[in-house]
Design an enzyme around this catalytic site. Structure first.
Site, short mmCIF file in Angstrom:
data_model
loop_
_atom_site.label_atom_id
_atom_site.label_comp_id
_atom_site.label_asym_id
_atom_site.label_seq_id
_atom_site.Cartn_x
_atom_site.Cartn_y
_atom_site.Cartn_z
N SER B 128 0.82 -1.22 0.00
CA SER B 128 0.00 0.00 0.00
C SER B 128 0.85 1.26 0.00
O SER B 128 1.94 1.29 0.56
CB SER B 128 -0.90 0.04 1.24
OG SER B 128 -1.86 -0.98 1.17
N GLU B 243 -1.93 -15.59 1.69
CA GLU B 243 -2.31 -14.69 2.75
C GLU B 243 -3.74 -14.93 3.16
O GLU B 243 -4.06 -14.97 4.34
CB GLU B 243 -2.13 -13.26 2.24
CG GLU B 243 -2.41 -12.24 3.29
CD GLU B 243 -1.99 -10.87 2.80
OE1 GLU B 243 -1.64 -10.07 3.65
OE2 GLU B 243 -2.03 -10.60 1.59
N GLU B 373 -14.25 -5.05 0.87
CA GLU B 373 -14.82 -4.76 -0.44
C GLU B 373 -13.93 -5.32 -1.56
O GLU B 373 -14.43 -5.91 -2.53
CB GLU B 373 -15.01 -3.25 -0.62
CG GLU B 373 -16.11 -2.65 0.26
CD GLU B 373 -15.74 -2.55 1.74
OE1 GLU B 373 -14.52 -2.55 2.08
OE2 GLU B 373 -16.65 -2.47 2.57
#
Lengths: 312, 389
Positions: B128, B243, B373
């Protein structure tokens, strides 16, 4: 540890699917003709000796079709007859069908009683299952069922003749099996509602693209798929736990029953919404799945009993 | 189908139980910083020395070479004996190791895999960025090839454990002219390299879990590329499965235990009339829902490892993480709410110390490792085949 279905189970599902997708009349023919009613019955009682896990995979397909016919009530009635040592009754029921009611006395609402040979009377409170003969004279009134896959009748039970009855551990065993198979049918419905929604979301176009390209729809579908996958897994998990006499079996059965009930109701409500006005029509199958789920949710091992088993 | 263990599975479980009963650390894990990391490393080393590290890793890389089924049995036994979690080694063991096994060079595997299993290397992810969260492919941190090095400038953020880590997985843009997914490369970086600066960030629970990392002309040898130049997106996507599926197995098993603890909390705490909270229909129904969802998640995890063992893969892998994250939030929230006014401190009672910080921390479950989401997008596109928007 292996929850992957066996080759035999996958063949059973394929065969069942071919029949259930063909329509209502054939499901009942298959239930009697292909030995579905006797799949889980021990071989010495004339059954096929299948495991509860085998039966659960079959009942998931029956549930997904939403046109069941009294398969669970009749197969349970056969088992009650066998368990009570009434092998003559087992034989008679091979061609017959059972209605059922969750009551044992008085004037009660029964399901699929009109064309039935026997009535299965279930008293979950005291833990007993009873078979009584069914005659047209017992029908007080024909009612309008919520679920179009069943008939509903007000029935007078004051006649009193009992063909067979099981109580205690034998009844407990039948109630647990029935609860697992209700969960299996609910899991089937959960999957069927997901499949319907995903197929429609990929085809139906609005704003120039398939509605499944919008997250309002695709996330709903993802939620449905997660519930469906978990519903199948927890049903297998509970069924195998019962087959293996796992010490946690009762809790796992209650969990399967609770999860699949919630999942089936959520998914069937969602599929009506995903289909828009089409989903609101009588012609479309979406409402049949919702109504079947609602009917089954009220069946063996209802919510309060689940809560008790899950918080013990 | 069977749940009953085979003789081999039974023997494995018995050996694990026997070892864990004697070796699980008795002292509490320090709450933060280097002492916490040292505790996690020491526990990992203990497991490594006894042959319990990397149950499902290939033998050639120092693992036990067993399947995910045995990995699951190991996690079950760890939960049973209250063994510490991987903690700061979570990314190393659950992500970096599997990535290098799948995509690394022989040298990378030699340099890192055994060290990871021994607990000698703490790893962080580096995906990120401030302007690239859910839209990961929008990332801007640049890598420019200069001789036999990649020179990196930019910043990564929300990097769990970066302030305690030795190494980092780094996704950088090496070809600004290429289409946005094609211009990325996957490198591993030694966090002691000059030009790396780590600034810890305090989360809403008042603790430091993650950091922002800045790169100013950081020189990374090209041999630290995983996959080739431009293969970064492919490498990053291969790793999604580790993950979200495998890494979550251990936490799923622990969550079942936490549900038991919440049920116990409801039995021992009383309402204003002196009745146990568990006697309220509303509380009982809520606990029953949590228990049912917990069993369903456990079943899904078993179905997942079974399918992977039999067929090599399972689409349930993408579902376990979001289901876990949301159920875990509900369980922790229920625990905190059952505490009533005792939940207004984080240290007033043992129960408050157990449930209130866990509740606050749980808000991150549906954000980290891809938001709820984004995970639904993954299921919609990759599992259900729905069209992209």
């Amino acid at each position: 540890m292996d929850l992957y279905p066996t080759d035999e189970q996958r063949e059973l599902v394929t065969a069942a699917r071919a029949v259930t997708r063909a329509g209502a009349a054939d499901v009942w023919t298959a239930a009697t003709g292909q030995g579905w009613l006797a799949l889980g019955l021990p071989e010495d009682a004339g059954g096929l000796g299948g495991s509860l896990a085998d039966e659960a995979r079959l009942y998931a397909e029956i549930g997904a079709s939403a046109v069941a016919g009294p398969v669970l009530a009749t197969s349970t009635a056969v088992r009650v007859a066998a368990s009570a040592g009434r092998l003559d009754l087992v034989e008679r029921l091979a061609e017959g069908r059972a209605g059922h009611a969750f009551a044992t006395t008085g004037s009660v609402v029964a399901f699929d009683a009109r064309d039935a040979d026997v009535l299965l009377l279930v008293d979950e409170e005291s833990g007993s299952l009873r078979l009584v003969p069914m005659t047209d004279a017992m029908v007080v009134a024909d009612l309008t069922p919520l679920d179009p896959a069943v008939t509903a009748e007000r029935v007078d039970l004051s006649g009193g003749e009992v063909l067979a009855e099981v109580t205690g551990a034998a009844a407990e065993h039948e109630l647990v099996r029935a609860a697992v198979l209700v969960a299996a049918m609910l899991a089937g419905i959960t999957n069927a509602a997901t499949d319907l929604s995903v197929a429609y979301a990929g085809l139906r176009e609005q704003f120039g693209k398939p509605i499944g390209a919008f997250q309002a729809i695709s996330h709903r579908c993802a939620d449905m798929a997660m519930r469906a996958r978990a519903a199948t897994a927890v049903t297998d998990f509970a069924a195998v736990s019962v087959d293996e006499h796992h010490p946690d079996a009762r809790r796992r059965v209650a969990a399967a029953r609770r999860h699949t009930e919630t999942a089936a109701l959520e998914n069937t409500r969602a599929t009506i919404q995903v289909h828009g006005a089409t989903g609101f029509t009588w012609e479309h199958d979406a409402h049949r799945l919702l109504k079947r789920a609602t009917f089954l949710a009220a069946g063996f091992l209802p919510r309060t009993a689940q809560t008790e088993a899950l918080t013990a | 189908m069977r749940l009953r263990p085979t003789p081999e599975e039974r023997q494995f479980a018995d050996l694990a139980a026997e070892w864990l009963s004697r070796n699980v650390p008795r002292e509490p894990r320090p709450p933060a910083g280097e002492p916490m990391a040292a505790f996690d490393r020491a526990w990992q080393r203990l497991q490594y020395d006894a042959g319990w590290a990397g149950v499902a890793w290939p033998k050639e890389y120092g693992g036990a070479g067993l399947s995910l089924v045995e990995q699951m049995i190991w996690f079950e036994q760890c939960a049973r004996f209250d063994a510490p979690e991987p903690g700061v080694l979570n990314i190393a063991l659950g992500h970096a190791g599997p990535v290098l096994i799948a995509e690394g060079t022989d040298t990378q595997r030699q340099d890192h895999l055994a060290a990871i299993l021994r607990g000698d290397q703490v790893w962080a992810q580096g995906f990120s960025e401030p302007e690239a969260g859910s839209d990961l492919a929008a990332l801007r941190t640049r890598g420019v090839v200069d001789g036999d090095h990649l020179v990196v400038d930019g910043t990564k953020i929300w990097t769990t454990g970066a302030h305690l880590s030795d190494w980092q997985e780094l996704l950088v843009r090496t070809d600004p002219a290429a289409a946005r997914h094609r211009g990325l490369s996957f490198a591993i970086v030694d966090l002691t390299t000059p030009g790396v600066e780590v600034r810890p960030i305090t989360a809403m629970d008042g603790k430091v879990h993650f950091a922002q990392v800045f790169y100013d002309g950081v020189r990374i040898p090209l041999r630290n590329l995983v996959g080739g130049l431009g293969d970064g997106w492919k490498v990053a996507m291969t790793t999604l499965g580790f993950e979200r599926g495998t890494m979550t197995l251990g936490t799923v098993i622990r969550l079942l235990k936490l549900i038991d603890d919440v049920k116990e909390l409801a039995r021992t705490r009383v309402d204003c009339r002196g009745q146990p909270l568990s006697t309220s229909d509303e509380v009982a129904a809520r606990l029953a829902d949590l228990e049912a969802e917990g069993v369903a998640l456990h079943a899904l995890a078993v179905a997942f490892v079974s399918e992977v063992k039999r067929t090599g893969s399972s689409s349930a892998g993408s579902m376990i993480r979001p289901l876990y994250a949301e159920l875990s939030q509900r369980v922790k929230r229920t625990g905190a709410e059952l505490l009533g006014r005792d939940g207004l401190t984080t240290d007033g009672t043992d129960e408050a110390a157990r449930f209130v910080p866990a509740y606050l921390h749980s808000f991150g479950h549906t954000i980290g490792t891809g938001t709820a989401e984004v995970q639904r997008n993954v299921i919609a596109h990759r599992v259900l085949g729905l069209p992209r928007g």
